[in-house]
Design a protein around this motif. Structure first.
Motif, short mmCIF file in Angstrom:
data_model
loop_
_atom_site.label_atom_id
_atom_site.label_comp_id
_atom_site.label_asym_id
_atom_site.label_seq_id
_atom_site.Cartn_x
_atom_site.Cartn_y
_atom_site.Cartn_z
N GLY A 786 0.81 -1.20 0.00
CA GLY A 786 0.00 0.00 0.00
C GLY A 786 0.85 1.25 0.00
N LYS A 787 2.12 1.10 0.39
CA LYS A 787 3.05 2.23 0.33
C LYS A 787 4.39 1.71 -0.18
CE LYS A 787 5.65 5.63 2.92
NZ LYS A 787 6.06 6.16 4.24
N PHE A 788 4.99 2.47 -1.11
CA PHE A 788 6.27 2.09 -1.68
C PHE A 788 7.04 3.36 -1.98
CE2 PHE A 788 8.93 1.09 -5.44
CZ PHE A 788 9.72 0.09 -4.87
N ASN A 789 8.27 3.44 -1.48
CA ASN A 789 9.07 4.65 -1.68
C ASN A 789 10.54 4.28 -1.79
OD1 ASN A 789 10.13 7.23 -1.77
ND2 ASN A 789 8.96 7.98 -0.03
N VAL A 790 11.11 4.55 -2.98
CA VAL A 790 12.55 4.36 -3.18
C VAL A 790 13.16 5.67 -3.67
CG1 VAL A 790 12.45 1.88 -3.58
CG2 VAL A 790 12.09 3.46 -5.50
N SER A 791 12.52 6.77 -3.39
CA SER A 791 12.99 8.06 -3.90
C SER A 791 14.34 8.43 -3.31
CB SER A 791 11.96 9.15 -3.59
OG SER A 791 11.81 9.31 -2.19
N HIS A 792 15.05 9.31 -4.05
CA HIS A 792 16.32 9.89 -3.59
C HIS A 792 17.36 8.82 -3.28
CE1 HIS A 792 14.51 13.89 -3.53
NE2 HIS A 792 13.46 13.33 -2.93
N ASN A 793 17.63 8.01 -4.28
CA ASN A 793 18.72 7.05 -4.26
C ASN A 793 19.49 7.21 -5.57
OD1 ASN A 793 18.77 5.06 -1.86
ND2 ASN A 793 16.58 5.28 -2.30
N ASN A 794 20.23 6.20 -5.95
CA ASN A 794 20.97 6.21 -7.22
C ASN A 794 20.49 5.07 -8.12
OD1 ASN A 794 22.61 8.40 -6.40
ND2 ASN A 794 23.91 6.98 -5.24
N LEU A 795 19.20 4.78 -8.08
CA LEU A 795 18.65 3.67 -8.84
C LEU A 795 18.58 4.01 -10.33
CD1 LEU A 795 15.77 2.73 -6.38
CD2 LEU A 795 18.00 1.60 -6.61
N THR A 796 18.67 2.97 -11.14
CA THR A 796 18.67 3.15 -12.60
C THR A 796 17.73 2.15 -13.25
OG1 THR A 796 20.55 1.65 -12.82
CG2 THR A 796 21.05 3.99 -12.62
N GLY A 797 17.51 2.34 -14.53
CA GLY A 797 16.74 1.38 -15.30
C GLY A 797 15.25 1.63 -15.23
N PRO A 798 14.47 0.81 -15.94
CA PRO A 798 13.01 0.99 -15.98
C PRO A 798 12.35 0.50 -14.68
CG PRO A 798 13.64 -0.94 -17.25
CD PRO A 798 14.94 -0.30 -16.82
N ILE A 799 11.27 1.17 -14.32
CA ILE A 799 10.47 0.73 -13.18
C ILE A 799 9.72 -0.53 -13.59
CG2 ILE A 799 8.51 1.34 -11.71
CD1 ILE A 799 9.40 4.27 -11.99
N PRO A 800 9.80 -1.60 -12.79
CA PRO A 800 9.14 -2.86 -13.18
C PRO A 800 7.65 -2.68 -13.42
CG PRO A 800 10.61 -3.22 -11.32
CD PRO A 800 10.52 -1.73 -11.51
N GLN A 801 7.18 -3.30 -14.48
CA GLN A 801 5.76 -3.26 -14.78
C GLN A 801 5.05 -4.32 -13.93
OE1 GLN A 801 4.55 -0.86 -17.15
NE2 GLN A 801 6.63 -0.23 -16.62
N GLY A 802 3.84 -4.03 -13.52
CA GLY A 802 3.09 -4.98 -12.70
C GLY A 802 1.92 -4.29 -12.06
N ARG A 803 1.17 -5.06 -11.29
CA ARG A 803 -0.05 -4.53 -10.70
C ARG A 803 0.21 -3.50 -9.61
NH1 ARG A 803 -3.11 -9.97 -9.15
NH2 ARG A 803 -0.95 -10.52 -8.67
N GLN A 804 1.39 -3.52 -9.01
CA GLN A 804 1.60 -2.69 -7.83
C GLN A 804 2.46 -1.46 -8.10
OE1 GLN A 804 -1.01 -4.23 -5.97
NE2 GLN A 804 0.24 -3.15 -4.49
N LEU A 805 3.66 -1.66 -8.59
CA LEU A 805 4.63 -0.57 -8.61
C LEU A 805 4.23 0.58 -9.52
CD1 LEU A 805 8.06 -2.44 -8.44
CD2 LEU A 805 6.54 -1.69 -6.62
N THR A 806 3.43 0.31 -10.53
CA THR A 806 3.00 1.39 -11.42
C THR A 806 1.81 2.16 -10.88
OG1 THR A 806 1.67 -0.21 -12.65
CG2 THR A 806 3.88 0.26 -13.49
N THR A 807 1.28 1.71 -9.75
CA THR A 807 0.13 2.42 -9.17
C THR A 807 0.55 3.58 -8.27
OG1 THR A 807 0.04 0.96 -7.22
CG2 THR A 807 -1.21 0.28 -9.18
N PHE A 808 1.85 3.67 -7.93
CA PHE A 808 2.31 4.74 -7.05
C PHE A 808 2.69 5.95 -7.89
CE2 PHE A 808 3.46 0.67 -4.97
CZ PHE A 808 2.61 0.78 -3.89
N ASP A 809 2.54 7.13 -7.30
CA ASP A 809 2.83 8.34 -8.07
C ASP A 809 4.34 8.59 -8.13
OD1 ASP A 809 3.63 9.59 -5.67
OD2 ASP A 809 1.60 10.31 -5.29
N SER A 810 4.71 9.63 -8.83
CA SER A 810 6.13 9.88 -9.12
C SER A 810 6.94 10.19 -7.87
CB SER A 810 6.24 11.06 -10.11
OG SER A 810 5.66 12.24 -9.55
N THR A 811 6.30 10.63 -6.79
CA THR A 811 7.06 10.94 -5.56
C THR A 811 7.72 9.70 -4.99
OG1 THR A 811 5.07 10.69 -4.19
CG2 THR A 811 5.58 12.90 -5.01
N SER A 812 7.22 8.52 -5.33
CA SER A 812 7.84 7.28 -4.85
C SER A 812 9.15 6.99 -5.53
CB SER A 812 6.88 6.10 -5.06
OG SER A 812 5.72 6.24 -4.30
#
Length: 903
Positions: A786-812
């Motif tokens: 219900g909550k997912f946040n990986v903001s402000h790191n050095n992550l790269t690549g595409p955000i995984p497609q799926g039922r959950q991770l694409t439902t969060f807004d850009s602040t995550s």
């Protein structure tokens, strides 16, 4: 010491026999067999026998001893409730009484002895009662050799402290019992099959941890009159269709999962007792046919989710003494016809959805002893005078409704019932009821959630001084200093008021205190040191949200005596180190230190506490590296750990602290920490258990109030420290984890793939760290997030497609320049790489140093498709440009293949 005196002309032998604490005179008649008399004497000598200390005549005349009139052999021995204390084994002289036919050792204390296998020495036994005598271990197979048994009772052998069952019956031994004891008429233990017990009249299997399918044929045993299988949560099966020829008079099925048909039960013309709380009924409404049970005196169908109005057909049950319908979904008014059931002594409608007001006809129930209407939707004005007519009324619970209770300030010329339990919470009271002055036997008093304003009057403690055990005055507008209750109080709750000043040392005089809740007041000063060392063993200490300062009480009782299960001192100004004597609190389950000024290292020594489930230390000044705990310092039961907003450094030793932890087990069914705190209120033979304490826990970024602490709620919060290093793959072993927050640290490395195995995870916050690499595809399968946040790191690549991770807004995801896709604006492009400072020097293809500054734009205008992709590469080394170019071409090809419109 023993000596004998023979008197020839009387032909008797007199023995003076010294036991541990007294002299016993035995006069033995020749008709009494010497070997049996000696066996009895030796048996009694091995215990502190609290009954008669002087015997005359032969052994057949002793209390509890029966002899055969012809042979003189001892055939019956009844030592029930004789105060026997001590161990018993197979060498006991008792087993020399081989002619015994009846043996009753119930209600003694054999100090956790096993039932001796020498029980086989009594092949003539028809009656054996070993109930409530602290026998433990497995029931020996030798019991099945007693083939003449008609009655066997091994019930209520419980641990004297925890109440847990001590006796266990191996399935193979149970099969032997059923096969060999075919003459049984009464059985009170824990069998699996009753196939051969055709003579059975009484069958009691209460609270035996039975599991599996209960044989349906048992319900139709032709002689069965009393059946009790309640409190066996693992017991399943179906009750067959019953008919009017059944002899069943008492049916107790509560707290099982047997599928029950109430319409079938309604056919039992002889039924007098139906005790079926928390059953697996097939109906959603109580069938009208239940009114056919004209002989029933006891009806309990509580906690079954029955809905709709209380059926009027129950008005036919004129023999009822107990009507218990609590914890259902009944709606509508309380039926006025209840006033015609004049034999009622117990009426319980607690926790339903009943509305309207309380009918005046209830004042006709002159035999009523208990009236429970707690937690419904009752409203209207009620004159307390109607209850004063019920002179036998001992318990009255009206709380948590919307009633306006009118109590005359002075009750004149009225005989006031002497209440034992009085619950007037949330009844819109504006003062302390004056009639309380005249209560002498009150044990339980609830005045919480009213509008009582002012100081607590001193006379309140003069009423029921010797009996009052429980008092709740929470959630009022009481002010002044903390009042100290009468010395026998065990439960004292006065939270959510306006109390000020210090806690008087007189609190230490409450030697029976088990539950103390002073939270959410304006109390200040230092804490009395005795709060850690109550002689009786304080179980719950809640001092949260006050203004206490100084240090915690430093002395806590030794492990063998401490009963402390919960301590909450959050939201104060306490400081200093944690007292190391807390390690003595071996029963501790819940420890909340949040939002204080504690200054100490992490208490690894708390890992020795075998029951610790919740440890909250957030918003303090704890510091330093957390070392690896010793072997015996693993937090085996820890379900909730909050170390956020402290000054911890170094790597967090997660796999050491949580190795072997209960969090590794996925909990599918909601469970509550029932063991955390029980408040016992004695209603004669009935014990009422108050719900466990409540708490506030931060989850999904919001502080949530939990009226019950769910045992399956598991969380680790480490945010806002200086933890470093990688997140260990071990985290994936904590299968029951619901919330993980490691934000605002300096963690490095990639996000572990093992996080994808945390299928119960509801909240994951890894923001504001130095994590790198791609977001694992497996996280997209966490369907409960219900909550997912990986903001402000050095992550790269595409955000995984799926039922959950694409439902969060850009602040995550913001603050990761290398991320793309999902809710980010750069859905299919590559985000700008962080620009190097102007002074940065990069290698060119030839290896020479040099700076490149040019604006290289690659633009593709799609013919017909209207697609335009623009990528700006500036200040990028040639080798990096080639790498990015290859990726760009690949993405363009993918774009064209899919034919999608991207901008």
């Amino acid at each position: 010491m023993e000596f004998e005196l023979e008197i020839t002309d009387l032909q008797v032998k007199i023995l003076f026999y010294w036991t541990r604490s007294r002299c016993v005179l035995i006069i033995l008649d020749p008709s009494c067999h010497d070997d049996e008399s000696s066996a009895l004497l030796q048996f009694m000598q091995s215990f502190m026998y609290a009954s008669a200390s002087f015997y005359n005549g032969n052994c057949c005349s002793w209390d509890g001893v029966d002899c055969d009139e012809e042979t003189g052999h001892v055939i019956g021995l009844d030592l029930s409730s004789s105060g026997l204390y001590g161990s018993i084994n197979s060498n006991s002289s008792l087993f020399r009484l081989v002619h015994l036919q009846r043996l009753n050792l119930a209600n003694n204390d054999f100090n956790y002895s096993q039932i001796p296998s020498s029980i086989r020495n009594f092949p003539r036994l028809t009656y054996l009662n070993l109930s409530a005598s602290s026998f433990s271990g497995r029931v020996p197979s030798e019991v099945s050799h007693l083939s003449k048994l008609l009655s066997l009772d091994l019930s209520l052998n419980l641990d004297r402290f925890s109440g847990e069952k001590l006796l266990k019956l191996h399935p193979s031994n149970m099969r032997s019992l059923v096969q060999n004891l075919t003459s049984l008429e009464k059985l009170d233990l824990m069998p699996n099959s009753m196939a051969n017990l055709s003579f059975l009249i009484f069958l009691a299997l209460e609270n035996c941890e039975l599991f599996g399918e209960f044989p349906a044929r048992t319900f139709k045993l032709q002689n069965l009159r009393h059946l009790n299988v309640e409190h066996n949560q693992g017991l399943t099966g179906y009750m067959p269709e019953l008919n009017r020829s059944s002899l069943l008079m008492s049916l107790r099925l509560g707290y099982t999962r047997i599928f029950v048909n109430l319409r079938s039960i309604a056919k039992l013309d002889l039924l007098q007792e139906l005790d079926a709380p928390a059953c697996n009924f097939s109906e959603g409404l109580v069938p009208v046919s239940l009114g056919n049970l004209r002989q029933v005196t006891y009806l309990d169908i509580s906690a079954n989710q029955f809905g709709g109005p209380i059926p009027d057909s129950l008005a036919n049950l004129t023999q009822l003494t107990h009507l218990l319908l609590q914890e259902n979904q009944f709606t509508g008014p309380i039926p006025p016809w209840l006033g015609n059931l004049t034999r009622l002594t117990h009426l319980n409608f607690d926790r339903n959805k009943l509305n309207s007001s309380i009918p005046k006809s209830l004042s006709n129930l002159m035999n009523l002893q208990r009236l429970h209407l707690y937690e419904n939707r009752l409203s209207g004005t009620v004159e307390f005078h109607m209850f004063l007519k019920l002179h036998n009324l001992k318990e009255l619970l009206l709380g948590y409704n919307n009633l306006y209770l009118l109590i005359e300030s002075r009750t004149m010329n009225v005989t006031i019932p002497q209440f034992r339990s009085l619950g007037l919470g949330s009844c819109n009271l504006r003062g302390f009821p004056d009639f309380l002055r005249y209560q002498e036997n009150l044990q339980w008093l609830g005045l919480h959630g009213n509008k009582i304003r002012g100081q607590v009057p001193k006379w309140i403690w003069n009423a029921s001084t010797e009996t009052l055990k429980y008092i709740d005055m929470s959630s009022n507008m009481l002010f002044g200093e903390l009042p100290i209750p009468s010395p026998n109080v065990e439960y004292y709750q006065i939270s959510n008021n306006l109390l000020t000043g210090q806690v008087s040392p007189l609190i230490c005089s409450l030697r029976q205190l088990q539950f103390l809740d002073l939270s959410n007041n304006r109390l200040s000063g230092t804490l009395p040191q005795c709060l850690g060392n109550f002689s009786n063993g304080l179980q719950v200490l809640n001092l949260g949200n006050n203004s206490f300062h100084g240090i915690l009480p430093q002395t806590y009782t030794m492990a063998s005596r401490s009963n402390l299960r919960m301590i909450d001192v959050s939201h104060n100004q306490l400081q200093g180190q944690l007292p190391r004597s807390l390690a003595n609190c071996v029963m501790l389950e819940f420890m909340v230190l949040s939002r204080n000024k504690f200054n100490d290292v992490f208490p690894l020594w708390l890992g020795t506490l075998p029951r610790l489930k919740i440890l909250a230390m957030d918003h303090n000044e704890f510091y330093d590296v957390i070392g690896k705990p010793q072997k015996n310092h693993h937090f085996l039961e820890l379900h909730f750990l909050d170390l956020s907003y402290n000054n911890f450094t170094g790597e967090f030793p997660l796999e050491y602290i949580f190795s072997g932890n209960g969090m590794r087990i996925s909990l599918n069914q909601p469970k509550y920490m029932k063991a955390v705190i029980f408040v016992y209120i004695y209603y004669g033979s009935i014990t009422s258990i108050i719900d466990p304490y409540s708490s506030t826990i931060t989850n999904k970024g919001v502080e949530r109030y939990f009226p019950k602490i769910r045992e399956d709620f598991t969380a680790i919060h480490l945010s806002s420290n200086k933890f470093e290093g990688r997140i260990p793959e071990f985290i994936g072993n904590l299968k029951g984890l619901r919330s993980l927050n490691m934000s605002n640290n300096i963690l490095t490395g990639s996000i572990p793939l093992s996080l994808g195995s945390l299928t119960q995870l509801e909240s994951l916050d890894l923001s504001h760290n130095h994590l790198s690499g791609e977001i694992p595809q497996q996280l997209g399968q966490l369907t409960f997030l219900g909550k997912f946040n990986v903001s402000h790191n050095n992550l790269t690549g595409p955000i995984p497609q799926g039922r959950q991770l694409t439902t969060f807004d850009s602040t995550s995801y913001e603050g990761n320049p290398g991320l793309c896709g999902g809710p980010l604006q750069n859905k299919y492009g590559v985000a700008k790489t962080p620009q190097q400072p102007p002074s940065s020097v990069e290698q060119n293809d030839s290896g020479s140093a040099g700076a490149f500054e040019f604006d290289w734009k690659f633009v593709l205008a799609g013919l017909g498709s209207g697609l335009v992709v623009g990528v700006v590469l500036a200040d990028v080394a040639i080798t990096r440009r080639k790498e990015l170019f290859v990726k760009i071409v690949g993405m363009i090809r993918l774009m064209i293949t899919k034919g999608e419109s991207w901008e």
